[in-house]
Design a protein around this motif. Structure first.
Motif, PDB file in Angstrom:
ATOM      1  N   ILE A 554      -0.512  -9.793   3.844  1.00 15.89           N
ATOM      2  CA  ILE A 554      -0.310  -9.818   2.397  1.00 15.89           C
ATOM      3  C   ILE A 554       1.067  -9.302   1.996  1.00 15.89           C
ATOM      4  CG2 ILE A 554      -1.283  -7.521   1.983  1.00 15.89           C
ATOM      5  CD1 ILE A 554      -1.953 -10.589  -0.208  1.00 15.89           C
ATOM      6  N   ALA A 555       1.617  -8.365   2.764  1.00 14.31           N
ATOM      7  CA  ALA A 555       2.893  -7.749   2.387  1.00 14.31           C
ATOM      8  C   ALA A 555       4.089  -8.335   3.126  1.00 14.31           C
ATOM      9  CB  ALA A 555       2.829  -6.243   2.642  1.00 14.31           C
ATOM     10  N   ASP A 556       3.870  -9.374   3.943  1.00 12.96           N
ATOM     11  CA  ASP A 556       4.932  -9.935   4.772  1.00 12.96           C
ATOM     12  C   ASP A 556       5.433 -11.241   4.148  1.00 12.96           C
ATOM     13  OD1 ASP A 556       6.614 -10.946   6.710  1.00 12.96           O
ATOM     14  OD2 ASP A 556       5.297 -10.433   8.379  1.00 12.96           O
ATOM     15  N   GLY A 593      -3.247  -4.594   0.535  1.00 12.20           N
ATOM     16  CA  GLY A 593      -1.871  -4.341   0.140  1.00 12.20           C
ATOM     17  C   GLY A 593      -1.766  -3.435  -1.064  1.00 12.20           C
ATOM     18  N   GLU A 594      -0.599  -3.464  -1.684  1.00 15.71           N
ATOM     19  CA  GLU A 594      -0.353  -2.650  -2.863  1.00 15.71           C
ATOM     20  C   GLU A 594      -1.027  -3.270  -4.088  1.00 15.71           C
ATOM     21  OE1 GLU A 594       3.805  -2.050  -3.303  1.00 15.71           O
ATOM     22  OE2 GLU A 594       4.065  -1.146  -1.315  1.00 15.71           O
ATOM     23  N   GLN A 597      -0.875  -7.182  -5.445  1.00 15.51           N
ATOM     24  CA  GLN A 597      -0.364  -8.162  -4.478  1.00 15.51           C
ATOM     25  C   GLN A 597      -1.366  -9.286  -4.231  1.00 15.51           C
ATOM     26  OE1 GLN A 597       0.955  -5.730  -1.047  1.00 15.51           O
ATOM     27  NE2 GLN A 597       2.968  -6.670  -1.334  1.00 15.51           N
TER      28      GLN A 597
END
Length: 885
Positions: A554-556, A593-594, A597
């Motif tokens: 999710i954060a990539d 994730g954050e 996101q």
């Protein structure tokens, strides 16, 4: 005029006369209709006969034109050959100039015959007419970045084939690259040029174009002088070296003699080199697979170059980037450059030339061909411009050519990326060998479904192993293929893996050996697409594996496109909209994730797949989640802004945001503290827009013909509109600014005024721009506060430069910044035009409220700014008011 043409005119006149009688009562309609049927039948026969006659004439004319062109080409070649040797006639001793001229004429003729047309073998062409596309008419000049001296750098990040440059590639190219320059310019500046580029970047095509232009006597125009082009594949030279140690010049003579040239080619080449008049075009260093053989060839080339450049000869050598580092030479006079992708102007030039040449080839040099070319050009450019996925692929010359061929074959280019990539992959898999090299090889078709089932998990593994770069060593790829084939029950997985790698090396256009021992896809897009296919295939029974794959990355950023395509493939290609919708709702609920996101990713995926790829219930749930994320203080401001953007494009349902009439809030009569001095001032009651006017609302004015109706404009405003030819806001075609739920920008005071006049007529109310006192009373209340929310600045309650959003934001995104009267976005986001003049000389109109690109001081309720009423920039919008009737 022929007899048939005369009769056709008479028949059409009779048809018009009979049609005029219908319903007149002069004759029964049934009788008229019967007559019309007979006339239409006769007209169709005459038209068919006319087309047949035209086809015969066209065939004759085409044959005459081709014959004339052939004669012209022969004449040019003869003149070129004679002029080339004439410049050395004073020093030629052993052979007569006439003998050399004759050998050169035959040699140049063979080059022109071989390379004058584009080679479409392997691209899936089965056109309605045989395509003979002159290469010189089609060619778009390439640009490259030359390595710069120590201390000079090119600061922007370089991308090739849609991906980041790997460490090995960076080392191969050097770290210091210039701004892009035309290849011909670079060649003129250096004795030798090594051209590095990805597959499909146009290396071999450039050599063919140089060969043709020199053969046709255009050397002076190129800035190269009269030179003899010598084009050979280096893989053939490597094979010759395996047999015995042969100098390059002797190999070239042997190479062309084996291809049917029985004239004194060796003497021709020897004299051309001796006189410094040769341009050696050495193609495909990377085609030499074995490192030791590649090093040997490079050693021979360096020796040959070092000696022959002294005579004035020039050299070009081409290679893929990967594998070049191992043989990189260090020699004076030999420069390195790296090809860059097409930019928008070059894509447009290619499309213009392509469509014109195709229609000339199919229909001749006729008005019909020109009209059809214009239509094809418009449609193809529209596909490129409106679809980011298409734009990425079109930057590669080979992939742009395939895109144009797909369009030519009648394949509808889908709006949605996942469908387009599916068609691309099918095309590339069906036609492995794209015949880009000098030595054409037979194509080999593969089973598309079976090959996709193997390449998809391979692509997923490669994306996990080398995200964003997509280069993996041969042995690792072989082991992974063996594992995939074993899982699929292949009897001999080791042999199957080796065979696919062999096919990729010999025939591939999709998966290929990017350089010695390193494999990757021709463009990162295809790796991302196939990785997405592998993820979607995991959700055959249950979508949980799909959700988990999305959550894991999710954060990539390297996985963002893969995630979107996985949902698109699930919902659109597999037509499992309920499964795709369930995956997105589960992702929102899981919330990896954050904060925000997962919701934003779900929104982008739903936007990508809608309509048809997700269910209406899923879309509704995603929209609700986006609304929540947009105002959630636990979500970072840039992420909240992103949620608002996606919400606007997916469909913002909030009242008064995208529809008309605008939502109003009442402002009561009474005194308030005005200006920096906070003097008491009174206003009469009025109503004001809760939000600035949005793009979606302003679109109604455009669609209603507001820019074409002088009624809505002041006299001065209409003069500006006519002189500047305004038809829409200045930034209307820029998707960054034209987001439906964002304030409209790029409009002048005159356009804002015209909108108010039009809206008043539409809804029977007196809409107008606010006076300064009205605007300040709306945003400040009665107590003279500094900001709409109070006397102290608060972070995170408005879109100013401090928020770091960097553009306009969705209206209503900051509920904590609402004014006492209930108006949003009064501080920041966009400057708002006011009705008043700033100076008594009536030069500038008042602006209030600050904007996204100004700091907090400008967002104070009392701050006054100004600008010319004709100004149209990216931070000027407006809000309207209504006086009681």
């Amino acid at each position: 005029m022929t007899d048939d043409q005369t009769e056709l005119q008479k028949v059409e006149a009779a048809i018009a006369a009979q049609q005029a009688l219908l319903g007149s009562g002069v004759l029964p309609d049934a009788q008229i209709e019967a007559t019309l049927a007979a006339l239409h039948n006769r007209r169709d026969i005459l038209i068919k006969q006319g087309h047949q006659a035209q086809a015969v004439v066209k065939s004759q004319v085409t044959g005459d034109v081709l014959a004339a062109n052939a004669r012209k080409t022969t004449y040019i070649i003869n003149v070129t050959a004679e002029a080339f040797w004439q410049q050395y006639s004073a020093v030629l001793a052993e052979l007569s100039t006439a003998d050399l001229q004759q050998a050169t004429k035959v040699y140049l003729t063979q080059l022109v015959d071989r390379y004058q047309y584009l080679d479409f073998k392997g691209m899936g062409v089965s056109d309605r007419v045989p395509l003979r596309m002159p290469l010189l008419e089609m060619y778009v000049p390439l640009k490259a970045r030359i390595e710069m001296p120590e201390g000079d750098t090119w600061s922007h990040q370089l991308r090739l084939a849609g991906r980041q440059v790997s460490q090995e590639e960076a080392e191969a190219m050097g770290q210091r690259l210039s701004e892009p320059q035309p290849l011909v310019t670079l060649l003129g500046q250096h004795d030798g040029l090594i051209i590095l580029g990805d597959p499909g970047a146009g290396k071999t095509t450039f050599l063919k174009v140089l060969t043709l232009r020199l053969a046709l006597g255009e050397g002076e125009a190129l800035g190269l002088g009269q030179r003899l082009p010598i084009l050979v594949p280096l893989s053939a030279y490597a094979n010759a070296l395996d047999a015995h140690d042969i100098p390059l010049d002797e190999f070239v003579a042997t190479y062309y003699r084996e291809r049917g040239l029985k004239l004194p080619i060796a003497a021709m080449l020897s004299e051309a080199l001796a006189q410094g008049g040769a341009l050696l075009l050495l193609d495909g260093l990377d085609e030499i697979r074995d490192l030791a053989r590649r090093q040997l060839v490079m050693s021979r080339l360096v020796d040959f170059f070092t000696f022959q450049r002294r005579q004035g000869n020039k050299f070009i050598l081409t290679s893929r980037i990967v594998g070049y580092r191992d043989v990189r030479p260090t020699v004076a006079g030999l420069a390195e450059c790296t090809l860059v992708d097409f930019d928008h102007a070059e894509i447009t030039q290619f499309v213009n030339q392509w469509t014109a040449a195709v229609e000339r080839a199919a229909r001749g040099d006729t008005a019909i061909a020109a009209a059809e070319a214009a239509r094809e050009r418009s449609e193809l450019l529209a596909s490129v411009e409106r679809n980011p996925g298409v734009r990425q692929l079109a930057a590669n010359p080979l992939l742009l050519t395939i895109l144009a061929l797909m369009k030519r074959q009648g394949i509808t280019l889908p709006e949605r990326r996942v469908e387009l990539y599916q068609k691309y992959v099918e095309t590339l898999l069906r036609h492995w060998n794209l015949a880009r090299g000098l030595d054409g090889r037979a194509s080999r078709d593969l089973d598309v479904v079976e090959t996709t089932r193997v390449l998809a998990p391979l692509a997923l593994w490669m994306h996990q192993t080398s995200p964003g770069v997509g280069l993996v060593k041969r042995e690792a790829v072989r082991r992974k293929l063996e594992e995939i084939y074993a899982e699929r029950g292949e009897p001999d997985p080791e042999q199957a893996g080796r065979q696919l790698l062999s096919d990729a090396r010999e025939y591939a256009s999709l998966l290929l050996e990017r350089g010695a021992g390193m494999y990757g896809f021709i463009h990162l897009t295809f790796q991302e697409y196939l990785a997405a296919v592998a993820i979607a295939q995991r959700g055959q029974q249950d979508v949980k594996p799909v959700v988990q794959a999305l959550a894991d990355h999710i954060a990539d950023d390297n996985w963002h496109e893969v995630s979107l395509l996985a949902i698109g493939y699930l919902g659109i290609v597999q037509q499992r909209d309920e499964a795709a919708g369930m995956a997105l709702r589960d992702l929102i609920q899981l919330a990896p994730g954050e904060p925000g996101q997962a919701t934003i990713l779900a929104g982008e995926a739903a936007l990508d797949a809608w309509p048809g790829g997700v269910t209406p219930a899923c879309k509704k749930a995603v929209i609700e989640a986006l609304q929540t994320a947009m105002v959630d203080t636990a979500v970072s401001l840039p992420r909240r802004a992103k949620a608002g953007q996606v919400l606007g494009r997916l469909g913002d349902p909030r009242a008064g945001v995208t529809t008309l009439p605008p939502l109003l809030t009442p402002v009561l009569e009474g005194e308030f503290l005005y200006g920096d001095s906070k003097k008491k001032r009174g206003v009469k009651p009025f109503q004001a827009g809760i939000y600035p006017i949005t793009n979606s609302q302003f679109a109604h004015f455009i669609e209603a013909g507001g820019y074409n109706e002088a009624t809505w404009w002041s006299r001065e405003g209409w003069q500006y509109r006519q002189q500047a030819k305004w038809t829409q806001p200045r930034l209307w075609d820029d998707s960054k600014w034209n987001i439906p739920n964002h304030p409209v920008v790029g409009i002048s005071w005159f356009e804002a005024e015209a909108f108010c006049n039009w809206l008043s007529a539409e809804y029977g109310q007196a809409y107008r721009l606010p006076a300064e006192a009205e605007w300040e009373r709306l945003v400040r209340g009665q107590d003279g506060r500094e900001f709409p929310w109070g006397d102290r600045w608060q972070d995170g309650v408005s879109n100013t430069i401090e928020s770091r959003i960097g553009q306009t934001s969705a209206v209503g995104m900051f509920p904590a910044g609402v004014s006492p009267s209930g108006a949003y976005d009064c501080a920041g986001n966009v400057w708002e035009w006011g009705a008043d003049w700033y100076y008594e000389d009536k030069d500038s109109r008042v602006l209030r409220g600050g904007a996204w690109d100004y700091d907090l001081d400008y967002a104070r309720c009392s701050y006054r700014s100004r600008d010319y009423p004709s100004l149209r920039v990216d931070d000027l919008g407006f809000r309207l008011v209504v006086s009681p009737i």
